[in-house]
Design a protein around this motif. Structure first.
Motif, short mmCIF file in Angstrom:
data_model
loop_
_atom_site.label_atom_id
_atom_site.label_comp_id
_atom_site.label_asym_id
_atom_site.label_seq_id
_atom_site.Cartn_x
_atom_site.Cartn_y
_atom_site.Cartn_z
N ASN A 126 -11.91 1.62 54.04
CA ASN A 126 -12.82 2.08 55.10
C ASN A 126 -13.20 3.56 55.07
OD1 ASN A 126 -10.50 3.20 55.94
ND2 ASN A 126 -10.31 2.02 57.84
N THR A 127 -12.93 4.25 53.97
CA THR A 127 -13.45 5.62 53.86
C THR A 127 -14.15 5.76 52.51
OG1 THR A 127 -11.49 6.52 52.74
CG2 THR A 127 -11.47 6.55 55.17
N PRO A 128 -15.09 6.70 52.41
CA PRO A 128 -15.75 6.91 51.11
C PRO A 128 -14.73 7.22 50.01
CG PRO A 128 -16.96 8.04 52.84
CD PRO A 128 -15.71 7.52 53.47
N GLU A 129 -13.69 7.97 50.34
CA GLU A 129 -12.68 8.34 49.33
C GLU A 129 -12.01 7.08 48.76
OE1 GLU A 129 -12.84 9.71 52.41
OE2 GLU A 129 -13.76 11.59 51.74
N LEU A 130 -11.65 6.15 49.65
CA LEU A 130 -11.01 4.91 49.19
C LEU A 130 -12.00 4.05 48.40
CD1 LEU A 130 -8.87 3.95 52.31
CD2 LEU A 130 -8.02 4.72 50.10
N MET A 131 -13.23 4.01 48.88
CA MET A 131 -14.23 3.18 48.18
C MET A 131 -14.47 3.71 46.77
SD MET A 131 -17.16 2.26 50.95
CE MET A 131 -16.84 2.65 52.65
N LEU A 132 -14.45 5.03 46.62
CA LEU A 132 -14.71 5.63 45.31
C LEU A 132 -13.59 5.33 44.32
CD1 LEU A 132 -16.16 9.08 46.48
CD2 LEU A 132 -17.41 7.24 45.35
N GLN A 133 -12.42 4.94 44.85
CA GLN A 133 -11.30 4.61 43.95
C GLN A 133 -11.36 3.18 43.43
OE1 GLN A 133 -7.69 5.57 46.07
NE2 GLN A 133 -8.40 7.66 46.46
N GLU A 134 -12.26 2.37 43.99
CA GLU A 134 -12.38 0.97 43.58
C GLU A 134 -13.40 0.85 42.44
OE1 GLU A 134 -11.26 -2.19 45.24
OE2 GLU A 134 -9.69 -0.83 45.87
N ASP A 135 -12.90 0.63 41.23
CA ASP A 135 -13.81 0.61 40.08
C ASP A 135 -14.92 -0.43 40.21
OD1 ASP A 135 -12.57 2.66 38.88
OD2 ASP A 135 -11.38 1.44 37.50
N GLN A 136 -14.53 -1.62 40.66
CA GLN A 136 -15.55 -2.68 40.72
C GLN A 136 -16.61 -2.38 41.80
OE1 GLN A 136 -14.13 -6.72 41.07
NE2 GLN A 136 -16.20 -7.52 40.89
N LEU A 137 -16.16 -1.80 42.89
CA LEU A 137 -17.11 -1.44 43.96
C LEU A 137 -18.05 -0.33 43.46
CD1 LEU A 137 -18.19 -1.64 46.83
CD2 LEU A 137 -16.33 -0.14 47.58
N ARG A 138 -17.48 0.62 42.74
CA ARG A 138 -18.32 1.68 42.16
C ARG A 138 -19.41 1.06 41.30
NH1 ARG A 138 -16.15 7.27 41.70
NH2 ARG A 138 -18.00 7.64 40.46
N HIS A 139 -18.99 0.09 40.49
CA HIS A 139 -19.94 -0.58 39.59
C HIS A 139 -21.04 -1.28 40.41
CE1 HIS A 139 -21.43 -2.79 36.16
NE2 HIS A 139 -21.33 -3.90 36.87
N CYS A 140 -20.64 -1.96 41.50
CA CYS A 140 -21.63 -2.66 42.37
C CYS A 140 -22.64 -1.64 42.93
CB CYS A 140 -20.96 -3.32 43.57
SG CYS A 140 -19.74 -4.55 43.20
N ILE A 141 -22.12 -0.50 43.37
CA ILE A 141 -23.00 0.50 44.00
C ILE A 141 -23.93 1.11 42.95
CG2 ILE A 141 -23.05 2.71 45.22
CD1 ILE A 141 -20.42 1.81 46.60
N GLU A 142 -23.37 1.39 41.76
CA GLU A 142 -24.21 1.94 40.69
C GLU A 142 -25.36 0.98 40.37
OE1 GLU A 142 -20.80 4.47 38.28
OE2 GLU A 142 -21.74 2.76 37.30
N HIS A 143 -25.01 -0.30 40.28
CA HIS A 143 -26.01 -1.33 39.97
C HIS A 143 -27.09 -1.35 41.06
CE1 HIS A 143 -27.36 -4.90 37.94
NE2 HIS A 143 -27.36 -5.58 39.07
N THR A 144 -26.65 -1.29 42.31
CA THR A 144 -27.61 -1.31 43.43
C THR A 144 -28.51 -0.09 43.40
OG1 THR A 144 -25.94 -2.44 44.74
CG2 THR A 144 -27.77 -1.47 45.96
N LEU A 145 -27.92 1.08 43.15
CA LEU A 145 -28.73 2.31 43.10
C LEU A 145 -29.76 2.23 41.99
CD1 LEU A 145 -25.92 4.99 43.58
CD2 LEU A 145 -27.83 4.60 45.14
N THR A 146 -29.35 1.67 40.86
CA THR A 146 -30.26 1.57 39.72
C THR A 146 -31.43 0.63 40.03
OG1 THR A 146 -28.39 1.94 38.26
CG2 THR A 146 -30.35 1.01 37.24
#
Lengths: 204, 83
Positions: A126-146
């Motif tokens: 529930n915080t940006p810091e924790l979300m940034l530590q989740e590799d798969q979530l990072r990948h999902c967000i990168e994909h969405t941004l792209t």
């Protein structure tokens, strides 16, 4: 490992004609300038426009007076290049003002009175810091941004990454402020939807 | 009085402090009484922050790309080596 240098240090080095510093500037900002160029002039001219903008930036960097931030100054240059390219080509902006109908959350989330029937669920991460530590979530967000539409990508970049005001963004992209607000909200909702799905299922 | 659906349409404006006057009062009143919309607003804000942090890294060029762009602006000087 060398420490990352901040914009002030970079500006000082750029003013002495340090080409390595200029390459660092390109590394930091080329993709961002390209996003702005694409949003204004369209995909066909974006590379060309950004190249011209870099040439202008290289010539003018010695005279940069820090009245605005370095990124604002460069984004203004690429915006001007893109608009003048459109004028030369006698074309209209690649995306004009859109309808101002507000983006909506799925209708089934609300009852007829507009109150939640499917309220937002609790997020464990529930915080940006924790979300940034989740590799798969990072990948999902990168994909969405792209995959965001070009106008959403540019508005999100300018507001949430570069922290430009809505008025500045409207001026840079030749949009009304009302449209900027709608486009920005759509981009944020898209990101939230992806994160929400990950929080509920553990997948993109 | 705002309902939840109307609030979700205005949530970004609330984050960006774009509403003034009575509309701002309506938003604040709604948030005081609705925990679901407070959560929605919190999620939207955290999504925005996380997305921005990732975009900052994602929208960078590597050194090879930067070198290629630089060389188009400033062509390399001729080599000093004798033919």
């Amino acid at each position: 490992m060398s420490q990352p240098i901040d914009d002030q240090q970079l500006i000082a080095r750029l003013k002495t004609g340090d080409n390595l510093a200029f390459k660092e500037l390109i590394s930091r900002y080329h993709q961002k300038l390209l996003i702005v160029a694409r949003a204004i002039a369209g995909d066909v001219f974006a590379e060309d426009v950004t190249q011209e903008a870099w040439a202008s930036i290289y010539k003018a960097i010695g005279k940069f007076e820090s009245r605005s931030s370095l990124s604002t100054w460069m984004i203004q240059i690429v915006s001007n290049e893109a608009k003048s390219r459109l004028r030369r080509e006698k074309r209209h902006s690649s995306f004009g003002d859109i309808d101002e109908v507000r983006p909506e959350i799925d209708a089934e989330c609300f009852n007829d009175n507009g109150h939640w029937v499917n309220p937002p669920s609790h997020w464990d991460i529930n915080t940006p810091e924790l979300m940034l530590q989740e590799d798969q979530l990072r990948h999902c967000i990168e994909h969405t941004l792209t995959l965001l539409p070009e106008n959403q990508k540019a508005v999100f970049l300018l507001r949430d990454v570069e922290q430009a005001s809505l008025e500045e963004i409207a001026d840079l992209l030749t949009l009304s402020e009302a449209n900027v607000r709608v486009i920005l909200h759509r981009a944020r909702l898209q990101l939230m939807k992806i994160i929400n799905h990950y929080q509920e299922t553990g997948e993109c | 009085m705002l309902n939840c659906k109307q609030f979700t349409d205005l949530a970004s404006d609330h984050i960006d402090l774009q509403r003034t006057g009575w509309k701002r009062v309506e938003i604040r009143l709604h948030l005081m009484i609705c925990r679901h919309c407070r959560r929605f607003s919190r999620h939207l804000d955290r999504s925005r922050q996380t997305g921005a942090a990732i975009a900052e890294q994602l929208w960078r060029s590597d050194s090879e790309q930067s070198e290629a762009i630089f060389s188009k602006i400033i062509p390399s000087p001729p080599s000093d080596k004798a033919p």
